[in-house]
Design a protein around this motif. Sequence first.
Motif, PDB file in Angstrom:
ATOM      1  N   VAL A  52      29.921 -29.582 -20.825  1.00 52.53           N
ATOM      2  CA  VAL A  52      31.337 -29.294 -20.594  1.00 52.53           C
ATOM      3  C   VAL A  52      31.599 -27.845 -20.990  1.00 52.53           C
ATOM      4  O   VAL A  52      31.373 -27.452 -22.133  1.00 52.53           O
ATOM      5  N   LEU A  53      32.075 -27.038 -20.048  1.00 50.87           N
ATOM      6  CA  LEU A  53      32.256 -25.607 -20.293  1.00 50.87           C
ATOM      7  C   LEU A  53      33.551 -25.295 -21.032  1.00 50.87           C
ATOM      8  O   LEU A  53      33.723 -24.187 -21.535  1.00 50.87           O
ATOM      9  N   GLU A  54      34.478 -26.223 -21.090  1.00 49.21           N
ATOM     10  CA  GLU A  54      35.743 -26.037 -21.794  1.00 49.21           C
ATOM     11  C   GLU A  54      36.513 -24.827 -21.264  1.00 49.21           C
ATOM     12  O   GLU A  54      36.930 -23.941 -22.011  1.00 49.21           O
ATOM     13  N   LYS A  55      36.723 -24.808 -19.976  1.00 51.08           N
ATOM     14  CA  LYS A  55      37.536 -23.767 -19.348  1.00 51.08           C
ATOM     15  C   LYS A  55      38.639 -24.440 -18.557  1.00 51.08           C
ATOM     16  O   LYS A  55      38.446 -25.528 -17.991  1.00 51.08           O
ATOM     17  N   LYS A  56      39.798 -23.823 -18.512  1.00 49.82           N
ATOM     18  CA  LYS A  56      40.926 -24.420 -17.835  1.00 49.82           C
ATOM     19  C   LYS A  56      40.679 -24.470 -16.341  1.00 49.82           C
ATOM     20  O   LYS A  56      40.303 -23.477 -15.724  1.00 49.82           O
ATOM     21  N   ALA A  57      40.867 -25.666 -15.783  1.00 48.30           N
ATOM     22  CA  ALA A  57      40.635 -25.863 -14.351  1.00 48.30           C
ATOM     23  C   ALA A  57      41.951 -26.175 -13.659  1.00 48.30           C
ATOM     24  O   ALA A  57      42.935 -26.585 -14.291  1.00 48.30           O
ATOM     25  N   GLY A  58      41.971 -26.012 -12.368  1.00 49.00           N
ATOM     26  CA  GLY A  58      43.157 -26.360 -11.597  1.00 49.00           C
ATOM     27  C   GLY A  58      43.404 -27.859 -11.602  1.00 49.00           C
ATOM     28  O   GLY A  58      42.471 -28.658 -11.679  1.00 49.00           O
ATOM     29  N   THR A  59      44.655 -28.245 -11.547  1.00 44.15           N
ATOM     30  CA  THR A  59      45.012 -29.660 -11.548  1.00 44.15           C
ATOM     31  C   THR A  59      44.871 -30.236 -10.147  1.00 44.15           C
ATOM     32  O   THR A  59      45.368 -29.670  -9.175  1.00 44.15           O
ATOM     33  N   GLY A  60      44.178 -31.370 -10.044  1.00 46.30           N
ATOM     34  CA  GLY A  60      43.992 -32.033  -8.766  1.00 46.30           C
ATOM     35  C   GLY A  60      44.225 -33.517  -8.888  1.00 46.30           C
ATOM     36  O   GLY A  60      44.533 -34.038  -9.962  1.00 46.30           O
ATOM     37  N   GLU A  61      44.071 -34.221  -7.777  1.00 40.52           N
ATOM     38  CA  GLU A  61      44.253 -35.662  -7.780  1.00 40.52           C
ATOM     39  C   GLU A  61      43.161 -36.321  -8.606  1.00 40.52           C
ATOM     40  O   GLU A  61      41.987 -35.955  -8.554  1.00 40.52           O
ATOM     41  N   ARG A  62      43.562 -37.317  -9.371  1.00 42.21           N
ATOM     42  CA  ARG A  62      42.592 -38.030 -10.208  1.00 42.21           C
ATOM     43  C   ARG A  62      41.774 -39.015  -9.375  1.00 42.21           C
ATOM     44  O   ARG A  62      42.325 -39.791  -8.595  1.00 42.21           O
ATOM     45  N   LYS A  63      40.456 -38.994  -9.606  1.00 44.31           N
ATOM     46  CA  LYS A  63      39.535 -39.926  -8.961  1.00 44.31           C
ATOM     47  C   LYS A  63      38.726 -40.631 -10.059  1.00 44.31           C
ATOM     48  O   LYS A  63      38.149 -39.980 -10.926  1.00 44.31           O
ATOM     49  N   LEU A  64      38.682 -41.954  -9.988  1.00 39.09           N
ATOM     50  CA  LEU A  64      37.968 -42.728 -10.993  1.00 39.09           C
ATOM     51  C   LEU A  64      36.481 -42.409 -10.945  1.00 39.09           C
ATOM     52  O   LEU A  64      35.869 -42.422  -9.871  1.00 39.09           O
ATOM     53  N   ILE A  65      35.888 -42.149 -12.123  1.00 35.79           N
ATOM     54  CA  ILE A  65      34.470 -41.838 -12.172  1.00 35.79           C
ATOM     55  C   ILE A  65      33.720 -42.754 -13.137  1.00 35.79           C
ATOM     56  O   ILE A  65      32.510 -42.936 -13.018  1.00 35.79           O
ATOM     57  N   ALA A  66      34.418 -43.371 -14.102  1.00 32.52           N
ATOM     58  CA  ALA A  66      33.780 -44.287 -15.044  1.00 32.52           C
ATOM     59  C   ALA A  66      34.844 -45.183 -15.652  1.00 32.52           C
ATOM     60  O   ALA A  66      36.005 -44.792 -15.776  1.00 32.52           O
ATOM     61  N   GLN A  67      34.442 -46.398 -16.041  1.00 32.54           N
ATOM     62  CA  GLN A  67      35.389 -47.281 -16.705  1.00 32.54           C
ATOM     63  C   GLN A  67      34.663 -48.286 -17.580  1.00 32.54           C
ATOM     64  O   GLN A  67      33.500 -48.630 -17.352  1.00 32.54           O
ATOM     65  N   TYR A  68      35.368 -48.732 -18.597  1.00 31.98           N
ATOM     66  CA  TYR A  68      34.862 -49.759 -19.503  1.00 31.98           C
ATOM     67  C   TYR A  68      35.955 -50.804 -19.647  1.00 31.98           C
ATOM     68  O   TYR A  68      37.044 -50.509 -20.156  1.00 31.98           O
ATOM     69  N   ALA A  69      35.682 -52.018 -19.174  1.00 30.85           N
ATOM     70  CA  ALA A  69      36.707 -53.067 -19.173  1.00 30.85           C
ATOM     71  C   ALA A  69      37.049 -53.521 -20.579  1.00 30.85           C
ATOM     72  O   ALA A  69      38.201 -53.821 -20.885  1.00 30.85           O
ATOM     73  N   GLY A  70      36.056 -53.572 -21.452  1.00 28.53           N
ATOM     74  CA  GLY A  70      36.287 -54.045 -22.806  1.00 28.53           C
ATOM     75  C   GLY A  70      36.360 -55.552 -22.878  1.00 28.53           C
ATOM     76  O   GLY A  70      36.499 -56.241 -21.864  1.00 28.53           O
ATOM     77  N   PRO A  71      36.277 -56.105 -24.086  1.00 29.77           N
ATOM     78  CA  PRO A  71      36.340 -57.560 -24.244  1.00 29.77           C
ATOM     79  C   PRO A  71      37.737 -58.087 -23.978  1.00 29.77           C
ATOM     80  O   PRO A  71      38.729 -57.347 -24.026  1.00 29.77           O
ATOM     81  N   ALA A  72      37.829 -59.374 -23.705  1.00 33.11           N
ATOM     82  CA  ALA A  72      39.113 -60.005 -23.410  1.00 33.11           C
ATOM     83  C   ALA A  72      39.992 -60.056 -24.655  1.00 33.11           C
ATOM     84  O   ALA A  72      39.549 -59.829 -25.787  1.00 33.11           O
ATOM     85  N   LEU A  73      41.249 -60.364 -24.430  1.00 30.88           N
ATOM     86  CA  LEU A  73      42.268 -60.271 -25.467  1.00 30.88           C
ATOM     87  C   LEU A  73      41.938 -61.035 -26.751  1.00 30.88           C
ATOM     88  O   LEU A  73      42.169 -60.501 -27.851  1.00 30.88           O
ATOM     89  N   PRO A  74      41.410 -62.263 -26.707  1.00 25.60           N
ATOM     90  CA  PRO A  74      41.124 -62.946 -27.974  1.00 25.60           C
ATOM     91  C   PRO A  74      40.199 -62.160 -28.895  1.00 25.60           C
ATOM     92  O   PRO A  74      40.386 -62.170 -30.117  1.00 25.60           O
TER      93      PRO A  74
END
Length: 391
Positions: free
Chosen positions: A341-363
């Motif tokens: 990660v270069l940590e430089k300010k980038a232009g704002t664009g539309e968000r596209k899903l690239i990764a997700q973690y559902a996590g355990p259920a509520l109980p």
Amino acid sequence: MPHHTNAGDSDQPSFSPLSRRSVLGLLGAVPLAAAAVSAARPAHAAARATAAGSAPNTALAAKIEQIMARPEFQGAQWGAEFFAPDSKESIYELNAEKLFVAGSSSKVFVGGTAMLALGADRRLATRVYRTGPVRGGVLKGDLVLVAGGNLLLSGRLRRDGSLRLPEADHTYSTTPGAVPIGGDPLQELRGLAAQIARSGVKRVEGRVLVDTSLFREGSEKLANNITATISPIMVNDNVVDVTVEPGPGSGRPAVLRISPNTDYVQIVNQVRTIAAADAASARPLTFTGDERRADGTRTVTLTGDIPAGSQGLFRAYFVPEPAVFAAFLFTEVLHRAGVRVLEKKAGTGERKLIAQYAGPALPQQLKPMLKVSSNLHTETFPLPDGGHRRR
């Protein structure tokens, strides 16, 4: 290495963040069973159970009495009143006219409300979006980690689905016997980073941002004189675990072990080893002089004494800015996964899903609150509940 959050960026979702007090008020309108327990002799004779139309419900009363008759509850006095979920009708009461100090039994109300409002199968997903295209392994934009209220980004979850719930929990760090959770506190973040690496991203010409707009962050006083920042992002309970062991001899510095091992906070070690005979006069372990650097990282000093030959002590450092903490940790695990990660300010664009973690259920999400009585989780949990209902 600067790190950022996007709490004020223009690409935030359009819904308004909820205040903590407004959500708690919202939850107060949900009908739910409530109970209180205090130590005394058994008093079951005043029980009353009714069914629809006020007819006696002996089956319900018998089930409740069976629970109260367990050997572990011997000597307890119970007071309870249960209401039907679709009406204000009282369907069971026991010593309802008596006054009780509810204490941590009130956490049942928080958990029950969450189950009623969200459903037992609800998962509080954590998602990562990119804000630009990926060309030749280079992301021309930011990575945005969107907090969904998952309170188990912590290493608590074992492979078999059970949870690590040490007693006393690390969020009660001044309680004798408190220990870190165990496991890898960054395992869920590592999984997200691995998904991004597998997608072909090798370099991010942008920043790591953390979207905490599910609800508004704020400081709350917990038990044991602990103040914590309540946030929709919670990595390792927003705690850096510090285990303190005696040095090689009296007068020598103590040995500190830090988890997660991160450059987010530098802990200046001013804990000294003292003779075992002087244990009664040992100074308590105390964090002092917490300072914020320009990039959001922290420097804090730990003072106190530890007797030679002791088994060690434990303290939890509650991070003041959870979103900055999470952004820093996620950047670190991305680097280890081969994503720079270069940590430089980038232009704002539309968000596209690239990764997700559902996590355990509520109980499972509720267990640190109900099993080890985590006040941190209790203060936090109504807010993901209200945030998801509002959205």
